[in-house]
Design a protein around this motif. Structure first.
Motif, PDB file in Angstrom:
ATOM      1  N   ASN A   1      -1.350  -5.995  11.326  1.00 19.92           N
ATOM      2  CA  ASN A   1      -0.919  -5.075  12.373  1.00 19.92           C
ATOM      3  C   ASN A   1      -2.003  -4.055  12.706  1.00 19.92           C
ATOM      4  O   ASN A   1      -2.837  -3.729  11.878  1.00 19.92           O
ATOM      5  CB  ASN A   1       0.339  -4.321  11.917  1.00 19.92           C
ATOM      6  CG  ASN A   1       1.450  -5.263  11.546  1.00 19.92           C
ATOM      7  OD1 ASN A   1       1.867  -6.081  12.342  1.00 19.92           O
ATOM      8  ND2 ASN A   1       1.916  -5.160  10.322  1.00 19.92           N
ATOM      9  N   GLU A   2      -1.943  -3.541  13.919  1.00 16.06           N
ATOM     10  CA  GLU A   2      -2.802  -2.416  14.275  1.00 16.06           C
ATOM     11  C   GLU A   2      -2.239  -1.176  13.605  1.00 16.06           C
ATOM     12  O   GLU A   2      -1.041  -1.067  13.386  1.00 16.06           O
ATOM     13  CB  GLU A   2      -2.834  -2.230  15.784  1.00 16.06           C
ATOM     14  CG  GLU A   2      -3.583  -3.328  16.504  1.00 16.06           C
ATOM     15  CD  GLU A   2      -3.757  -3.030  17.980  1.00 16.06           C
ATOM     16  OE1 GLU A   2      -3.747  -1.841  18.356  1.00 16.06           O
ATOM     17  OE2 GLU A   2      -3.898  -3.989  18.744  1.00 16.06           O
ATOM     18  N   GLY A   3      -3.096  -0.216  13.291  1.00 16.83           N
ATOM     19  CA  GLY A   3      -2.650   0.984  12.610  1.00 16.83           C
ATOM     20  C   GLY A   3      -2.776   0.825  11.109  1.00 16.83           C
ATOM     21  O   GLY A   3      -3.430  -0.085  10.605  1.00 16.83           O
ATOM     22  N   VAL A   4      -2.120   1.713  10.391  1.00 22.06           N
ATOM     23  CA  VAL A   4      -2.167   1.735   8.929  1.00 22.06           C
ATOM     24  C   VAL A   4      -0.766   1.414   8.416  1.00 22.06           C
ATOM     25  O   VAL A   4       0.208   1.976   8.901  1.00 22.06           O
ATOM     26  CB  VAL A   4      -2.632   3.110   8.411  1.00 22.06           C
ATOM     27  CG1 VAL A   4      -2.745   3.108   6.900  1.00 22.06           C
ATOM     28  CG2 VAL A   4      -3.962   3.506   9.053  1.00 22.06           C
ATOM     29  N   THR A   5      -0.682   0.507   7.443  1.00 23.07           N
ATOM     30  CA  THR A   5       0.616   0.076   6.923  1.00 23.07           C
ATOM     31  C   THR A   5       0.789   0.531   5.478  1.00 23.07           C
ATOM     32  O   THR A   5      -0.093   0.329   4.647  1.00 23.07           O
ATOM     33  CB  THR A   5       0.767  -1.457   7.005  1.00 23.07           C
ATOM     34  OG1 THR A   5       0.569  -1.863   8.360  1.00 23.07           O
ATOM     35  CG2 THR A   5       2.138  -1.908   6.535  1.00 23.07           C
ATOM     36  N   TYR A   6       1.939   1.148   5.220  1.00 18.86           N
ATOM     37  CA  TYR A   6       2.305   1.588   3.877  1.00 18.86           C
ATOM     38  C   TYR A   6       3.677   1.026   3.526  1.00 18.86           C
ATOM     39  O   TYR A   6       4.495   0.752   4.409  1.00 18.86           O
ATOM     40  CB  TYR A   6       2.396   3.113   3.801  1.00 18.86           C
ATOM     41  CG  TYR A   6       1.075   3.823   3.829  1.00 18.86           C
ATOM     42  CD1 TYR A   6       0.332   4.013   2.668  1.00 18.86           C
ATOM     43  CD2 TYR A   6       0.569   4.328   5.020  1.00 18.86           C
ATOM     44  CE1 TYR A   6      -0.882   4.676   2.695  1.00 18.86           C
ATOM     45  CE2 TYR A   6      -0.642   4.998   5.060  1.00 18.86           C
ATOM     46  CZ  TYR A   6      -1.363   5.168   3.892  1.00 18.86           C
ATOM     47  OH  TYR A   6      -2.565   5.828   3.915  1.00 18.86           O
ATOM     48  N   CYS A   7       3.931   0.906   2.224  1.00 23.61           N
ATOM     49  CA  CYS A   7       5.254   0.556   1.718  1.00 23.61           C
ATOM     50  C   CYS A   7       5.679   1.645   0.733  1.00 23.61           C
ATOM     51  O   CYS A   7       4.960   1.929  -0.226  1.00 23.61           O
ATOM     52  CB  CYS A   7       5.251  -0.781   0.994  1.00 23.61           C
ATOM     53  SG  CYS A   7       4.894  -2.184   2.046  1.00 23.61           S
ATOM     54  N   ALA A   8       6.824   2.229   0.999  1.00 24.62           N
ATOM     55  CA  ALA A   8       7.436   3.164   0.062  1.00 24.62           C
ATOM     56  C   ALA A   8       8.567   2.400  -0.611  1.00 24.62           C
ATOM     57  O   ALA A   8       9.417   1.822   0.062  1.00 24.62           O
ATOM     58  CB  ALA A   8       7.975   4.389   0.789  1.00 24.62           C
ATOM     59  N   GLN A   9       8.539   2.358  -1.944  1.00 24.13           N
ATOM     60  CA  GLN A   9       9.527   1.579  -2.682  1.00 24.13           C
ATOM     61  C   GLN A   9      10.279   2.465  -3.661  1.00 24.13           C
ATOM     62  O   GLN A   9       9.682   3.308  -4.338  1.00 24.13           O
ATOM     63  CB  GLN A   9       8.842   0.435  -3.437  1.00 24.13           C
ATOM     64  CG  GLN A   9       8.143  -0.526  -2.507  1.00 24.13           C
ATOM     65  CD  GLN A   9       7.511  -1.690  -3.241  1.00 24.13           C
ATOM     66  OE1 GLN A   9       7.184  -1.608  -4.428  1.00 24.13           O
ATOM     67  NE2 GLN A   9       7.330  -2.783  -2.535  1.00 24.13           N
ATOM     68  N   TYR A  10      11.594   2.228  -3.714  1.00 24.41           N
ATOM     69  CA  TYR A  10      12.475   3.008  -4.575  1.00 24.41           C
ATOM     70  C   TYR A  10      13.349   2.041  -5.361  1.00 24.41           C
ATOM     71  O   TYR A  10      13.893   1.094  -4.798  1.00 24.41           O
ATOM     72  CB  TYR A  10      13.366   3.932  -3.730  1.00 24.41           C
ATOM     73  CG  TYR A  10      12.587   4.803  -2.783  1.00 24.41           C
ATOM     74  CD1 TYR A  10      12.079   6.027  -3.198  1.00 24.41           C
ATOM     75  CD2 TYR A  10      12.347   4.397  -1.475  1.00 24.41           C
ATOM     76  CE1 TYR A  10      11.357   6.836  -2.319  1.00 24.41           C
ATOM     77  CE2 TYR A  10      11.623   5.197  -0.595  1.00 24.41           C
ATOM     78  CZ  TYR A  10      11.135   6.410  -1.022  1.00 24.41           C
ATOM     79  OH  TYR A  10      10.429   7.203  -0.165  1.00 24.41           O
ATOM     80  N   VAL A  11      13.531   2.296  -6.655  1.00 25.87           N
ATOM     81  CA  VAL A  11      14.326   1.430  -7.515  1.00 25.87           C
ATOM     82  C   VAL A  11      15.661   2.100  -7.820  1.00 25.87           C
ATOM     83  O   VAL A  11      15.707   3.228  -8.324  1.00 25.87           O
ATOM     84  CB  VAL A  11      13.584   1.104  -8.831  1.00 25.87           C
ATOM     85  CG1 VAL A  11      14.462   0.283  -9.756  1.00 25.87           C
ATOM     86  CG2 VAL A  11      12.279   0.373  -8.529  1.00 25.87           C
ATOM     87  N   ALA A  12      16.742   1.388  -7.485  1.00 28.57           N
ATOM     88  CA  ALA A  12      18.106   1.846  -7.783  1.00 28.57           C
ATOM     89  C   ALA A  12      18.678   0.986  -8.900  1.00 28.57           C
ATOM     90  O   ALA A  12      18.494  -0.240  -8.893  1.00 28.57           O
ATOM     91  CB  ALA A  12      18.987   1.737  -6.536  1.00 28.57           C
ATOM     92  N   GLU A  13      19.360   1.619  -9.840  1.00 27.76           N
ATOM     93  CA  GLU A  13      19.938   0.863 -10.951  1.00 27.76           C
ATOM     94  C   GLU A  13      21.096  -0.017 -10.502  1.00 27.76           C
ATOM     95  O   GLU A  13      21.316  -1.085 -11.060  1.00 27.76           O
ATOM     96  CB  GLU A  13      20.399   1.804 -12.063  1.00 27.76           C
ATOM     97  CG  GLU A  13      19.253   2.398 -12.843  1.00 27.76           C
ATOM     98  CD  GLU A  13      19.727   3.209 -14.048  1.00 27.76           C
ATOM     99  OE1 GLU A  13      20.838   3.768 -14.007  1.00 27.76           O
ATOM    100  OE2 GLU A  13      18.966   3.258 -15.020  1.00 27.76           O
ATOM    101  N   THR A  14      21.857   0.447  -9.505  1.00 25.26           N
ATOM    102  CA  THR A  14      23.035  -0.304  -9.072  1.00 25.26           C
ATOM    103  C   THR A  14      23.099  -0.366  -7.550  1.00 25.26           C
ATOM    104  O   THR A  14      22.520   0.483  -6.854  1.00 25.26           O
ATOM    105  CB  THR A  14      24.344   0.348  -9.571  1.00 25.26           C
ATOM    106  OG1 THR A  14      24.505   1.605  -8.900  1.00 25.26           O
ATOM    107  CG2 THR A  14      24.330   0.563 -11.080  1.00 25.26           C
ATOM    108  N   LEU A  15      23.821  -1.346  -7.062  1.00 23.91           N
ATOM    109  CA  LEU A  15      24.053  -1.449  -5.626  1.00 23.91           C
ATOM    110  C   LEU A  15      24.855  -0.249  -5.127  1.00 23.91           C
ATOM    111  O   LEU A  15      24.637   0.222  -4.009  1.00 23.91           O
ATOM    112  CB  LEU A  15      24.768  -2.764  -5.303  1.00 23.91           C
ATOM    113  CG  LEU A  15      24.929  -3.102  -3.822  1.00 23.91           C
ATOM    114  CD1 LEU A  15      23.592  -3.129  -3.098  1.00 23.91           C
ATOM    115  CD2 LEU A  15      25.645  -4.442  -3.677  1.00 23.91           C
TER     116      LEU A  15
END
Length: 100
Positions: free
Chosen positions: A49-63
């Motif tokens: 993609n054009e631009g800058v790509t980041y991924c922010a990830q968060y871990v949840a113990e339960t749904l």
């Protein structure tokens, strides 16, 4: 356990400001909800993609924790992002379950 991934493609001019805002304000606010046990922020180095790509990830113990985050906290937090960086990013959100 579940991984909530937010991939953002940012305008080049917004990327540095966004990164600082994420590290200093947004991620601490998300973690303060108590719905996630950990997080990480990654930069995509081979994005098509054009631009800058980041991924922010968060871990949840339960749904249930993820669902509570989405219903109680996410709307206001996402609105802050949309207001501060209006028309300067595109976001894709996915939920994944750990299987191994």
């Amino acid at each position: 356990m579940f991984l909530y991934n937010v991939t953002l493609i940012l305008d080049d001019h917004a990327a540095e400001e966004w990164l600082q805002w994420m590290q200093e304000i947004h991620i601490p606010e998300v973690m303060a909800t108590g719905m996630f046990v950990s997080n990480r922020l990654l930069k995509v180095v081979d994005s098509p993609n054009e631009g800058v790509t980041y991924c922010a990830q968060y871990v949840a113990e339960t749904l249930d924790h993820y669902n509570e985050y989405q219903s109680v906290y996410a709307p206001a937090l996402q609105e802050k992002l949309n207001t501060k960086f209006k028309n300067r990013f595109v976001a894709y959100r996915t939920l994944m379950e750990f299987i191994g």
